[in-house]
Design a protein around this motif. Structure first.
Motif, PDB file in Angstrom:
ATOM      1  N   PHE A 173       0.856  -1.136   0.054  1.00  0.00           N
ATOM      2  CA  PHE A 173       0.133   0.070   0.067  1.00  0.00           C
ATOM      3  C   PHE A 173       0.817   1.304   0.014  1.00  0.00           C
ATOM      4  CE2 PHE A 173      -1.970  -3.590   1.901  1.00  0.00           C
ATOM      5  CZ  PHE A 173      -3.214  -3.607   1.553  1.00  0.00           C
ATOM      6  N   ARG A 174       0.553   2.109  -0.822  1.00  0.00           N
ATOM      7  CA  ARG A 174       1.261   3.343  -0.673  1.00  0.00           C
ATOM      8  C   ARG A 174       0.242   4.454  -1.147  1.00  0.00           C
ATOM      9  NH1 ARG A 174       6.838   1.848  -4.533  1.00  0.00           N
ATOM     10  NH2 ARG A 174       7.211   0.193  -3.208  1.00  0.00           N
ATOM     11  N   ASN A 175       0.418   5.582  -0.349  1.00  0.00           N
ATOM     12  CA  ASN A 175      -0.534   6.676  -0.750  1.00  0.00           C
ATOM     13  C   ASN A 175       0.077   7.711  -1.854  1.00  0.00           C
ATOM     14  OD1 ASN A 175      -2.528   8.155  -0.069  1.00  0.00           O
ATOM     15  ND2 ASN A 175      -2.190   8.857   1.794  1.00  0.00           N
ATOM     16  N   GLU A 176       0.015   7.025  -2.927  1.00  0.00           N
ATOM     17  CA  GLU A 176       0.653   7.831  -4.206  1.00  0.00           C
ATOM     18  C   GLU A 176      -0.179   9.175  -4.313  1.00  0.00           C
ATOM     19  OE1 GLU A 176       2.953   6.789  -6.105  1.00  0.00           O
ATOM     20  OE2 GLU A 176       2.962   4.406  -5.862  1.00  0.00           O
ATOM     21  N   VAL A 177       0.860  10.324  -4.458  1.00  0.00           N
ATOM     22  CA  VAL A 177       0.426  11.460  -4.602  1.00  0.00           C
ATOM     23  C   VAL A 177      -0.428  11.598  -5.957  1.00  0.00           C
ATOM     24  CG1 VAL A 177       1.079  13.864  -4.923  1.00  0.00           C
ATOM     25  CG2 VAL A 177       2.446  12.506  -3.789  1.00  0.00           C
TER      26      VAL A 177
ATOM     27  N   PHE B  16      -1.731   0.881 -13.525  1.00  0.00           N
ATOM     28  CA  PHE B  16      -0.469   0.891 -13.606  1.00  0.00           C
ATOM     29  C   PHE B  16       0.192   1.526 -12.290  1.00  0.00           C
ATOM     30  CE2 PHE B  16       3.352   3.840 -13.879  1.00  0.00           C
ATOM     31  CZ  PHE B  16       4.366   2.905 -14.451  1.00  0.00           C
ATOM     32  N   ARG B  17      -0.494   2.638 -11.682  1.00  0.00           N
ATOM     33  CA  ARG B  17      -0.210   3.271 -10.380  1.00  0.00           C
ATOM     34  C   ARG B  17      -1.561   3.244  -9.354  1.00  0.00           C
ATOM     35  NH1 ARG B  17       4.207   5.262  -8.977  1.00  0.00           N
ATOM     36  NH2 ARG B  17       4.902   6.046 -11.242  1.00  0.00           N
ATOM     37  N   THR B  18      -1.735   2.410  -8.487  1.00  0.00           N
ATOM     38  CA  THR B  18      -2.761   2.555  -7.501  1.00  0.00           C
ATOM     39  C   THR B  18      -2.352   2.614  -6.223  1.00  0.00           C
ATOM     40  OG1 THR B  18      -2.920   0.195  -7.718  1.00  0.00           O
ATOM     41  CG2 THR B  18      -4.415   1.301  -8.976  1.00  0.00           C
ATOM     42  N   ARG B  19      -3.278   2.894  -5.368  1.00  0.00           N
ATOM     43  CA  ARG B  19      -2.597   2.954  -3.944  1.00  0.00           C
ATOM     44  C   ARG B  19      -2.487   1.709  -3.271  1.00  0.00           C
ATOM     45  NH1 ARG B  19      -5.634   8.066  -3.757  1.00  0.00           N
ATOM     46  NH2 ARG B  19      -4.041   9.698  -4.122  1.00  0.00           N
TER      47      ARG B  19
ATOM     48  N   ASP C 215       7.929   2.916 -18.951  1.00  0.00           N
ATOM     49  CA  ASP C 215       7.934   3.109 -17.632  1.00  0.00           C
ATOM     50  C   ASP C 215       8.001   1.887 -16.997  1.00  0.00           C
ATOM     51  OD1 ASP C 215       7.594   4.522 -15.025  1.00  0.00           O
ATOM     52  OD2 ASP C 215       6.013   5.638 -15.756  1.00  0.00           O
ATOM     53  N   GLU C 216       8.354   1.953 -15.722  1.00  0.00           N
ATOM     54  CA  GLU C 216       8.787   0.857 -14.935  1.00  0.00           C
ATOM     55  C   GLU C 216       7.829  -0.311 -14.604  1.00  0.00           C
ATOM     56  OE1 GLU C 216      10.763   1.788 -11.018  1.00  0.00           O
ATOM     57  OE2 GLU C 216      10.281  -0.131 -10.343  1.00  0.00           O
ATOM     58  N   LEU C 217       8.416  -1.513 -14.956  1.00  0.00           N
ATOM     59  CA  LEU C 217       7.605  -2.732 -14.746  1.00  0.00           C
ATOM     60  C   LEU C 217       8.183  -3.531 -13.673  1.00  0.00           C
ATOM     61  CD1 LEU C 217       5.676  -4.956 -15.709  1.00  0.00           C
ATOM     62  CD2 LEU C 217       7.480  -5.638 -17.382  1.00  0.00           C
TER      63      LEU C 217
HETATM   64  P1  ATP Z   1       7.559   3.843  -9.253  1.00  0.00           P
HETATM   65  O1  ATP Z   1       8.980   4.728  -9.639  1.00  0.00           O
HETATM   66  O2  ATP Z   1       6.804   3.563 -10.549  1.00  0.00           O
HETATM   67  O3  ATP Z   1       6.784   4.713  -8.276  1.00  0.00           O
HETATM   68  P2  ATP Z   1       9.147   2.219  -7.596  1.00  0.00           P
HETATM   69  O4  ATP Z   1      10.156   2.389  -8.060  1.00  0.00           O
HETATM   70  O5  ATP Z   1       8.691   3.087  -6.354  1.00  0.00           O
HETATM   71  O6  ATP Z   1       7.873   2.534  -8.726  1.00  0.00           O
HETATM   72  P3  ATP Z   1       9.493  -0.367  -6.249  1.00  0.00           P
HETATM   73  O7  ATP Z   1       9.421   0.177  -5.006  1.00  0.00           O
HETATM   74  O8  ATP Z   1      10.671  -0.576  -7.054  1.00  0.00           O
HETATM   75  O9  ATP Z   1       8.463   0.673  -7.096  1.00  0.00           O
HETATM   76  O10 ATP Z   1       8.403  -1.489  -6.327  1.00  0.00           O
HETATM   77  C1  ATP Z   1       8.637  -2.769  -7.214  1.00  0.00           C
HETATM   78  C2  ATP Z   1       7.421  -2.818  -8.152  1.00  0.00           C
HETATM   79  O11 ATP Z   1       6.176  -2.486  -7.700  1.00  0.00           O
HETATM   80  C3  ATP Z   1       7.430  -1.738  -9.339  1.00  0.00           C
HETATM   81  O12 ATP Z   1       8.535  -2.060 -10.407  1.00  0.00           O
HETATM   82  C4  ATP Z   1       5.988  -1.747  -9.775  1.00  0.00           C
HETATM   83  O13 ATP Z   1       5.859  -2.968 -10.968  1.00  0.00           O
HETATM   84  C5  ATP Z   1       5.089  -2.131  -8.555  1.00  0.00           C
HETATM   85  N1  ATP Z   1       4.756  -0.868  -7.923  1.00  0.00           N
HETATM   86  C6  ATP Z   1       5.263  -0.009  -7.159  1.00  0.00           C
HETATM   87  N2  ATP Z   1       4.346   1.121  -6.997  1.00  0.00           N
HETATM   88  C7  ATP Z   1       3.367   0.770  -7.465  1.00  0.00           C
HETATM   89  C8  ATP Z   1       1.915   1.448  -7.438  1.00  0.00           C
HETATM   90  N3  ATP Z   1       1.709   2.509  -6.830  1.00  0.00           N
HETATM   91  N4  ATP Z   1       0.917   0.836  -8.229  1.00  0.00           N
HETATM   92  C9  ATP Z   1       1.362  -0.445  -8.911  1.00  0.00           C
HETATM   93  N5  ATP Z   1       2.504  -1.151  -8.829  1.00  0.00           N
HETATM   94  C10 ATP Z   1       3.386  -0.644  -8.136  1.00  0.00           C
END
Ligand code: ATP
Length: 503
Positions: free
Chosen positions: A222-226, A233-236, A313-315
């Motif tokens: 869980f991350r409280n993404e801004v 792709f990016r969820t909390r 973008d990052e996978l």
């Molecule tokens: P980003 O730079 O995109 O925020 P991160 O470098 O913080 O990602 P990591 O901490 O390396 O991400 O986490 C490992 C993997 O978890 C990422 O490569 C991604 O696939 C997934 N991940 C991270 N944050 C999220 C999110 N908010 N939603 C979906 N998947 C996520």
């Protein structure tokens, strides 16, 4: 071919039951998504494929499943309480909020693009154009320079100062707590990795493991993404597949490179086209506080963008976390004055090497992938369109058979013929123990084939009038649309072979 953009997958997912917007009947919840009947199968198949590859097919791996809520000290000593921040800025004009580092990265890319246009014969922009590389700190100051960075929403340039925002979700434990009681404060984990580090000794001793070995885990984080967004792709709330591989210091760089290559191969094994995957070496300024080197695997999530650099973008991230975490959670390490760095830990997480009679803190190589981003990449990459002889456009989802939510659909050619229907149902239930099979009679055969193509079912089995006489059926291939007559008695083996099911 692959999907032209994420939007194509959003609408396919909604139409066919892969992913629905969460809480939709109450207007949704920002970036939350629910997996439907096909989505949950696809997710499970991705996780099983990872687990098989990472744990079952290797001799040096164990799995665990640790808690989501851990003792708060874990996050104190891992450094997350102090450093798991994103810098955010608010636009004073339109009140929208953004990740300052994302705006800066975008701005730097624009600068570079403009420079390249004006200097077509020079190889690399000078350092002042690549100023992001000189560190976020200097970059953050640029929000104070009027006119420099423009708001993507309203185009103005009137920002608040950037400030750090901790991404961990807070909660309180127990019924007694009032909301701000620090004694009851706990967090939902922002990564699964820490659950592995704190169990390092438990796993190593109970399984009698010698270094090198790894511990793998799949679970929610869980991350409280801004700024969440871009579909799943990016969820909390999301799921991670993480593995911590413990090695002798000195071996870390070689093993790190090996894992980078294995992981890239794994995505290719899942059927993702190599031209849609690339490596990204994180520059020093981007590295997390614990990392010596990190290489990300990027997927082309945004193929519609003109600038090639902005399509990726990052996978997955593959980090060399050094001995940072095991040391940080250990009771032994002391500062120069002999004071324990971690007065709360009751264990020393060092390792004694029987062969060399040495004690050391293992270095850790961490491949960390998101389940949801893998699902999105797999869906985008499998997406194709095909035109029928009659000129109709069909969507064919060319999923790897191991990932396909449904492996085979059994279809009766005439649903008003009880013998055909009962034969088709019998065949479906005979196939069921070995593979996910469905029966469908809700349309004409053309429509039924189209529906299965669109959800990525590798094979359709059609039962017709002749089947009642010759005990054979037609097997249709999703990718070639070729049809083959197969005897019912041989059908399970025939399909298992073509699907790559081993037992
Ligand atoms: P980003 O730079 O995109 O925020 P991160 O470098 O913080 O990602 P990591 O901490 O390396 O991400 O986490 C490992 C993997 O978890 C990422 O490569 C991604 O696939 C997934 N991940 C991270 N944050 C999220 C999110 N908010 N939603 C979906 N998947 C996520």
């Amino acid at each position: 071919m692959a999907a032209p953009n994420i939007e194509t997958i959003v609408s396919l997912s909604k139409r066919r039951g892969f992913v629905f917007p969460s809480s939709e009947i109450y207007g949704g919840l920002g970036s939350a998504w629910d997996y439907g009947p096909l989505g949950v199968e696809l997710c499970n198949n991705v996780k099983q494929a990872w687990w098989r590859w990472m744990v079952h097919e290797r001799d040096d791996m164990e799995g665990i499943d640790s808690s989501i809520i851990l003792n708060r000290s874990v996050w104190k000593y891992s450094g997350h309480e102090e450093t798991f921040h994103d810098p955010l800025v608010d636009c004073r004009e339109c009140k929208q909020r953004f990740r300052a580092d994302h705006l800066l990265a975008e701005f730097t890319m624009q600068l570079q693009q403009e420079w390249r246009k004006e200097n077509p014969d020079k190889p690399e922009p000078p350092p002042e154009v690549l100023f992001m590389g000189k560190g976020l700190q200097r970059g953050l100051g640029s929000f104070r320079t009027p006119g420099y960075i423009k708001c993507p929403a309203c185009g103005k340039s009137n920002w608040t100062d950037p400030r750090q925002f901790n991404l961990m979700f807070r909660t309180t434990l127990g019924a007694v707590a009032d909301e701000d009681d620090p004694a009851a404060l706990a967090y939902l984990r922002p990564e699964t990795a820490q659950g592995i580090f704190i169990n390092f000794l438990n796993v190593q001793t109970t399984m009698r493991r010698k270094i090198p070995f790894g511990i793998a885990q799949i679970g929610k984080s869980f991350r409280n993404e801004v700024t969440p967004g871009n579909f799943i792709f990016r969820t909390r709330e999301f799921e991670q597949m993480e593995m911590e591989y413990f090695v002798r210091p000195g071996e870390d760089e070689r093993v790190h490179q090996e894992w980078i290559d294995y992981c890239f191969d794994w995505f290719k094994r899942l059927g993702i086209a190599p031209e849609n995957l690339r490596f990204y070496e994180q520059p020093k300024e981007e590295l997390a506080h614990y990392a010596k080197r990190t290489v990300d695997i990027h997927y082309r999530f945004f193929p519609e963008r003109d600038d090639e650099e902005r399509q990726w973008d990052e996978l997955m991230g593959i980090a060399n976390r050094t001995d940072f975490d095991l040391k940080a959670h250990s009771k032994k390490p002391e500062d120069e004055e002999g004071k324990r760095l971690n007065p709360d830990s009751t264990e020393d997480l060092s390792y004694f090497d029987e062969a060399t009679k040495e004690r050391y803190y293992p270095y850790v190589i961490e491949p960390a992938a998101g389940v949801n981003r893998t699902v999105l990449a797999v869906l985008m990459d499998a997406y194709t369109e095909k035109t029928t002889d009659k000129g109709e456009k069909r969507v064919v989802l060319k999923l790897h058979p191991e990932l396909a939510p449904v492996k085979v659909a059994v279809l009766p050619l005439a649903k008003n013929k009880p013998e055909i229907v009962s034969t088709a149902k019998r065949i479906k239930s005979e196939l069921q123990p070995a593979m996910r099979a469905v029966y469908d009679d809700t349309g004409g055969i053309g429509k039924l084939y189209a529906r299965q193509d669109e959800i990525g079912t590798p094979f359709c089995v059609t039962v017709d009038h002749q089947s009642l006489e010759d005990e054979a059926v037609t097997v249709r291939d999703r990718d070639t649309w070729e049809q083959e007559r197969v005897r019912v008695a041989e059908l399970p083996e025939h399909l298992k072979k073509r699907l790559g099911i081993k037992c």
